[in-house]
Design a protein around this motif. Sequence first.
Motif, PDB file in Angstrom:
ATOM      1  N   UNK A 216       0.800  -1.220   0.000  1.00 52.88           N
ATOM      2  CA  UNK A 216       0.000   0.000   0.000  1.00 52.88           C
ATOM      3  C   UNK A 216       0.841   1.282   0.000  1.00 52.88           C
ATOM      4  N   UNK A 217       2.172   1.170  -0.146  1.00 52.11           N
ATOM      5  CA  UNK A 217       2.968   2.387  -0.329  1.00 52.11           C
ATOM      6  C   UNK A 217       2.584   3.023  -1.660  1.00 52.11           C
ATOM      7  N   UNK A 218       2.493   4.346  -1.703  1.00 49.42           N
ATOM      8  CA  UNK A 218       2.008   5.006  -2.915  1.00 49.42           C
ATOM      9  C   UNK A 218       3.119   5.328  -3.911  1.00 49.42           C
ATOM     10  N   UNK A 219       4.364   5.195  -3.506  1.00 45.35           N
ATOM     11  CA  UNK A 219       5.471   5.626  -4.358  1.00 45.35           C
ATOM     12  C   UNK A 219       6.584   4.600  -4.470  1.00 45.35           C
ATOM     13  N   UNK A 220       6.353   3.389  -4.039  1.00 41.62           N
ATOM     14  CA  UNK A 220       7.458   2.468  -3.754  1.00 41.62           C
ATOM     15  C   UNK A 220       7.103   1.059  -4.207  1.00 41.62           C
ATOM     16  N   UNK A 221       8.096   0.236  -4.541  1.00 41.83           N
ATOM     17  CA  UNK A 221       7.804  -1.177  -4.833  1.00 41.83           C
ATOM     18  C   UNK A 221       7.088  -1.813  -3.642  1.00 41.83           C
ATOM     19  N   UNK A 222       6.017  -2.546  -3.908  1.00 39.39           N
ATOM     20  CA  UNK A 222       5.203  -3.103  -2.827  1.00 39.39           C
ATOM     21  C   UNK A 222       5.567  -4.558  -2.543  1.00 39.39           C
ATOM     22  N   UNK A 223       5.917  -4.814  -1.299  1.00 36.08           N
ATOM     23  CA  UNK A 223       6.154  -6.178  -0.828  1.00 36.08           C
ATOM     24  C   UNK A 223       5.139  -6.461   0.275  1.00 36.08           C
ATOM     25  N   UNK A 224       4.398  -7.542   0.108  1.00 37.28           N
ATOM     26  CA  UNK A 224       3.352  -7.879   1.069  1.00 37.28           C
ATOM     27  C   UNK A 224       3.961  -8.173   2.438  1.00 37.28           C
TER      28      UNK A 224
END
Length: 399
Positions: free
Chosen positions: A314-322
């Motif tokens: 759910x980061x808006x600007x970043x690679x998402x890792x669960x």
Amino acid sequence: MTKIVLLEKIHRTAVEHLNAAGFTDVVQLPTALKPEELKSALADADAVGIRSATHLSAESLAQLPRLKAIGCFCIGTNQVDLTAAAAHGIPVFNAPFSNTRSVAELVIAQAILLLRRIPEKNARTHRGLWDKSAQGAYEVRNKVLGIIGYGNIGAQVGILAESVGMRVAYFDVESKLPLGNARPAATMEDLLRQADVVTLHVPGGKTTENLMTAERIAAMKPTAVLINASRGGVVDIDALNTALREKRVAGAALDVFPAEPKNEKEEFVSPLRGLDNVILTPHIGGSTEEAQENIGREVADKLVRFLSAGTTRWAVNFPEIRHVAKEAKSRVLHVHRNEPGVIARMNADFAAAGLNIVAQHLQTRGPIGYVMTDVDDVIPQSLLKTLCNEPAAIRCELI
């Protein structure tokens, strides 16, 4: 110890959630900070929580090398230079859902009040005038609510509008599945021509700056009203002011403005002040106890997950890792430029140190790569230094 600074009267649930997760060094400051104040206030902060009045520019972020995460305790994130934050290895989190209901309720309330001409009747009665005329006052039943921006809030507004008998049309730049009996309009101009109430729910930024121009306001019915609870720059305020004074639109309600006071002592200035058919509210769409409580918990939880486990979902600007709970002895978080060979070199360094990788999670987003590596052993400082000195490294942390 991890230090977190919260600005702008963020709800106490945020502090409670952070403390319960073991983050006890939480500093609360009641107001927004000016750019020149941010460096000293956040110099030793690992994370910062802000609302809409604090602006974190590229220049500000460059002066905060220790900062690891930013929590926007609101929906919008345009007060943060997202590209610069990502370039510094800083994920930005927000609360896209927590105040949806509160904003939607405000919009429906404003629509009812405006169509009934309540703001005018209220103002006149306060001045001692007894105006019982029904002229220009309408029920909302069977009226068309035109929603520009059919996202989380726009869709919720549509559902509530149908519950009071309104017909709902919407326009969005992306194809969206309609909820209830809502129907899409082919163009924004088509929506404006048919709507009795126009409500704006679009993101901020250059693409929506002055979205409601003089020409688009002129396309509205003279009996229609305009509501903006999205971003202040979306409406050409001077054009709206002219249209209202010339009675080319029947009324307006604004909760957001191009320039807003930084605190309660600063005067609010707008050409719309004093107009009886205009509702002006001080950016309170999400200012309910329920919404602020939910926002405090939601964003604090995202900060906790990142600071304790490296999760960027759910980061808006970043690679998402669960979210993956840290179960191995050591976890290395590595932010790097997205280029060939970085992971191969990193894994070779682990192997050279005689360490076995038990889990590894990699995601990229544009120029940024982010990898979370679990090792079931202690990471020597010499290896951590090597990983941090990788030519493509932006940020390297050990959990």
